[in-house]
Scaffold this motif. Structure first.
Motif, PDB file in Angstrom:
ATOM      1  N   LEU A 199      35.237  33.866  35.781  1.00 55.54           N
ATOM      2  CA  LEU A 199      35.961  32.871  35.002  1.00 55.54           C
ATOM      3  C   LEU A 199      36.865  33.570  33.989  1.00 55.54           C
ATOM      4  CD1 LEU A 199      32.676  31.770  35.106  1.00 55.54           C
ATOM      5  CD2 LEU A 199      33.971  29.754  34.526  1.00 55.54           C
ATOM      6  N   SER A 200      38.137  33.201  34.010  1.00 54.62           N
ATOM      7  CA  SER A 200      39.062  33.770  33.025  1.00 54.62           C
ATOM      8  C   SER A 200      38.817  33.105  31.678  1.00 54.62           C
ATOM      9  CB  SER A 200      40.512  33.548  33.455  1.00 54.62           C
ATOM     10  OG  SER A 200      40.867  32.185  33.282  1.00 54.62           O
ATOM     11  N   GLY A 201      39.386  33.678  30.667  1.00 58.87           N
ATOM     12  CA  GLY A 201      39.327  33.048  29.361  1.00 58.87           C
ATOM     13  C   GLY A 201      40.246  31.838  29.330  1.00 58.87           C
ATOM     14  N   GLY A 202      40.050  31.010  28.331  1.00 63.51           N
ATOM     15  CA  GLY A 202      40.893  29.836  28.125  1.00 63.51           C
ATOM     16  C   GLY A 202      41.089  29.637  26.634  1.00 63.51           C
ATOM     17  N   GLY A 203      42.325  29.602  26.204  1.00 62.04           N
ATOM     18  CA  GLY A 203      42.594  29.479  24.783  1.00 62.04           C
ATOM     19  C   GLY A 203      42.138  30.719  24.024  1.00 62.04           C
ATOM     20  N   LYS A 204      42.036  30.585  22.703  1.00 61.47           N
ATOM     21  CA  LYS A 204      41.581  31.710  21.875  1.00 61.47           C
ATOM     22  C   LYS A 204      40.075  31.893  21.943  1.00 61.47           C
ATOM     23  CE  LYS A 204      44.983  31.506  18.145  1.00 61.47           C
ATOM     24  NZ  LYS A 204      45.154  31.361  16.703  1.00 61.47           N
ATOM     25  N   ALA A 205      39.343  30.795  22.011  1.00 57.45           N
ATOM     26  CA  ALA A 205      37.894  30.857  21.814  1.00 57.45           C
ATOM     27  C   ALA A 205      37.075  30.954  23.097  1.00 57.45           C
ATOM     28  CB  ALA A 205      37.447  29.644  21.021  1.00 57.45           C
ATOM     29  N   LYS A 206      37.587  30.483  24.213  1.00 57.92           N
ATOM     30  CA  LYS A 206      36.805  30.500  25.447  1.00 57.92           C
ATOM     31  C   LYS A 206      37.055  31.832  26.151  1.00 57.92           C
ATOM     32  CE  LYS A 206      35.468  27.589  29.232  1.00 57.92           C
ATOM     33  NZ  LYS A 206      35.666  26.327  29.925  1.00 57.92           N
ATOM     34  N   LEU A 207      36.099  32.742  26.028  1.00 55.53           N
ATOM     35  CA  LEU A 207      36.270  34.099  26.539  1.00 55.53           C
ATOM     36  C   LEU A 207      35.922  34.184  28.028  1.00 55.53           C
ATOM     37  CD1 LEU A 207      34.775  36.097  23.539  1.00 55.53           C
ATOM     38  CD2 LEU A 207      37.150  35.449  23.963  1.00 55.53           C
ATOM     39  N   ALA A 208      36.385  35.239  28.668  1.00 50.02           N
ATOM     40  CA  ALA A 208      36.138  35.470  30.090  1.00 50.02           C
ATOM     41  C   ALA A 208      34.651  35.708  30.339  1.00 50.02           C
ATOM     42  CB  ALA A 208      36.959  36.672  30.559  1.00 50.02           C
TER      43      ALA A 208
ATOM     44  N   ALA B 215      45.188  28.510  30.279  1.00 52.80           N
ATOM     45  CA  ALA B 215      44.049  27.693  30.708  1.00 52.80           C
ATOM     46  C   ALA B 215      43.147  28.552  31.581  1.00 52.80           C
ATOM     47  CB  ALA B 215      44.539  26.483  31.485  1.00 52.80           C
ATOM     48  N   GLU B 216      41.849  28.250  31.573  1.00 50.50           N
ATOM     49  CA  GLU B 216      40.906  29.034  32.346  1.00 50.50           C
ATOM     50  C   GLU B 216      41.019  28.704  33.841  1.00 50.50           C
ATOM     51  OE1 GLU B 216      40.112  26.640  30.227  1.00 50.50           O
ATOM     52  OE2 GLU B 216      38.667  25.318  31.181  1.00 50.50           O
ATOM     53  N   ILE B 217      40.657  29.693  34.644  1.00 58.78           N
ATOM     54  CA  ILE B 217      40.546  29.524  36.091  1.00 58.78           C
ATOM     55  C   ILE B 217      39.259  30.216  36.526  1.00 58.78           C
ATOM     56  CG2 ILE B 217      43.023  29.358  36.577  1.00 58.78           C
ATOM     57  CD1 ILE B 217      42.842  32.320  37.519  1.00 58.78           C
ATOM     58  N   GLN B 218      38.831  29.939  37.748  1.00 55.70           N
ATOM     59  CA  GLN B 218      37.642  30.610  38.243  1.00 55.70           C
ATOM     60  C   GLN B 218      37.713  30.781  39.757  1.00 55.70           C
ATOM     61  OE1 GLN B 218      34.051  28.438  37.591  1.00 55.70           O
ATOM     62  NE2 GLN B 218      34.601  26.784  38.938  1.00 55.70           N
ATOM     63  N   ILE B 219      37.006  31.805  40.210  1.00 54.71           N
ATOM     64  CA  ILE B 219      36.731  31.952  41.631  1.00 54.71           C
ATOM     65  C   ILE B 219      35.232  32.163  41.755  1.00 54.71           C
ATOM     66  CG2 ILE B 219      39.006  32.794  42.329  1.00 54.71           C
ATOM     67  CD1 ILE B 219      37.875  35.615  42.427  1.00 54.71           C
TER      68      ILE B 219
ATOM     69  N   LEU C 268      34.962  43.405  40.024  1.00 51.88           N
ATOM     70  CA  LEU C 268      35.223  42.033  39.626  1.00 51.88           C
ATOM     71  C   LEU C 268      36.099  42.092  38.383  1.00 51.88           C
ATOM     72  CD1 LEU C 268      31.986  42.377  40.552  1.00 51.88           C
ATOM     73  CD2 LEU C 268      32.225  39.919  40.563  1.00 51.88           C
ATOM     74  N   MET C 269      37.279  41.467  38.434  1.00 54.48           N
ATOM     75  CA  MET C 269      38.257  41.587  37.354  1.00 54.48           C
ATOM     76  C   MET C 269      38.714  40.208  36.905  1.00 54.48           C
ATOM     77  SD  MET C 269      40.708  44.559  38.890  1.00 54.48           S
ATOM     78  CE  MET C 269      40.021  45.878  39.859  1.00 54.48           C
ATOM     79  N   VAL C 270      38.951  40.077  35.600  1.00 58.20           N
ATOM     80  CA  VAL C 270      39.397  38.794  35.054  1.00 58.20           C
ATOM     81  C   VAL C 270      40.138  39.026  33.738  1.00 58.20           C
ATOM     82  CG1 VAL C 270      37.251  38.335  33.799  1.00 58.20           C
ATOM     83  CG2 VAL C 270      38.625  36.424  34.609  1.00 58.20           C
ATOM     84  N   THR C 271      41.098  38.157  33.459  1.00 57.42           N
ATOM     85  CA  THR C 271      41.871  38.277  32.221  1.00 57.42           C
ATOM     86  C   THR C 271      41.343  37.330  31.150  1.00 57.42           C
ATOM     87  OG1 THR C 271      43.463  36.612  32.986  1.00 57.42           O
ATOM     88  CG2 THR C 271      44.041  38.933  33.331  1.00 57.42           C
ATOM     89  N   HIS C 272      41.616  37.721  29.922  1.00 60.28           N
ATOM     90  CA  HIS C 272      41.500  36.836  28.769  1.00 60.28           C
ATOM     91  C   HIS C 272      42.719  37.107  27.909  1.00 60.28           C
ATOM     92  CE1 HIS C 272      40.123  34.489  25.441  1.00 60.28           C
ATOM     93  NE2 HIS C 272      40.313  35.520  24.642  1.00 60.28           N
ATOM     94  N   ASP C 273      43.413  36.060  27.540  1.00 65.98           N
ATOM     95  CA  ASP C 273      44.643  36.160  26.757  1.00 65.98           C
ATOM     96  C   ASP C 273      45.693  36.903  27.569  1.00 65.98           C
ATOM     97  OD1 ASP C 273      46.625  36.211  24.838  1.00 65.98           O
ATOM     98  OD2 ASP C 273      45.487  37.299  23.331  1.00 65.98           O
ATOM     99  N   ASP C 274      46.091  38.085  27.169  1.00 65.36           N
ATOM    100  CA  ASP C 274      47.188  38.775  27.854  1.00 65.36           C
ATOM    101  C   ASP C 274      46.690  39.984  28.633  1.00 65.36           C
ATOM    102  OD1 ASP C 274      49.785  39.536  28.628  1.00 65.36           O
ATOM    103  OD2 ASP C 274      49.878  40.925  26.955  1.00 65.36           O
ATOM    104  N   GLY C 275      46.933  39.968  29.927  1.00 68.39           N
ATOM    105  CA  GLY C 275      46.558  41.096  30.773  1.00 68.39           C
ATOM    106  C   GLY C 275      47.738  41.833  31.351  1.00 68.39           C
TER     107      GLY C 275
END
Length: 188
Positions: free
Chosen positions: A32-41, A175-179, A105-112
């Motif tokens: 799960l990627s991060g979403g917004g400032k507070a929802k971390l990956a 916005a968050e995304i997931q696989i 397994l790789m995922v972004t939060h904020d800017d990647g």
């Protein structure tokens, strides 16, 4: 005659919060990627949170967990801040040093993407990413890859979102995304 109302049984929780269980002989994962400032990956593998706020090992940029495919155990986790500082070379080395027979397994939060250099993008592309070259400022991106073996074609390996960040619920933040999926344990 009085009809008795029966409650439906509470659904059994599945590994990594999947809706349905993986078949025996498969690993479960959710990225799960991060979403917004507070929802971390977050990265979950076989019902173990490998990267999360609770573990204190998640950060801005690209978060990576390396898992030994044969044992299903995490060997290393790290995040690479692609906004502040030059960490693209560190990420390249981290991926190159992952042993053969590893899942990445790789995922972004904020800017990647801001300081993600072409040689690192090329290495991730060689692992099978079709979207790493398209990653933009604050894109949400999730990816799973195998080093030294091939993942099945029928599993979801990658997702990216460039949605209009001005219109999503996080007002300018991604916005968050997931696989999620199941990986057979007998690929190597």
């Amino acid at each position: 005659m009085m009809w008795l109302r029966q409650k439906s049984p509470v659904p059994k929780r599945q590994k990594c919060d999947h809706w349905s269980p993986c078949s025996p002989g498969n690993y479960a994962y959710r990225i799960l990627s991060g979403g917004g400032k507070a929802k971390l990956a977050r990265i979950c593998f076989e019902d173990e949170m490998l990267i999360s706020e609770e573990k204190g090992n998640v950060g801005r940029g690209i978060n990576i967990a390396i898992v030994n495919y044969k044992t299903g155990k995490v060997t290393s986790t790290k995040y690479f801040d692609m906004w502040k500082g030059d960490h693209s070379g560190e990420m390249l080395t981290f991926i190159k040093n992952a042993p053969e027979g590893s899942l990445l397994l790789m995922v972004t939060h904020d800017d990647g993407s801001t300081r993600l250099k072409n040689d690192t993008k090329k290495l991730v592309e060689e692992l099978g990413s079709k979207e790493i070259q398209n990653i933009k400022f604050r894109s949400s991106w999730a990816f799973i890859a195998a080093k030294g073996f091939k993942l099945p074609d029928d599993i979801q390996k990658e997702k990216i979102n460039h949605s209009d960040k001005k219109k999503n619920r996080y007002r300018g933040w991604p916005a968050e995304i997931q696989i999620e999926g199941c990986i057979p344990r007998n690929l190597i």
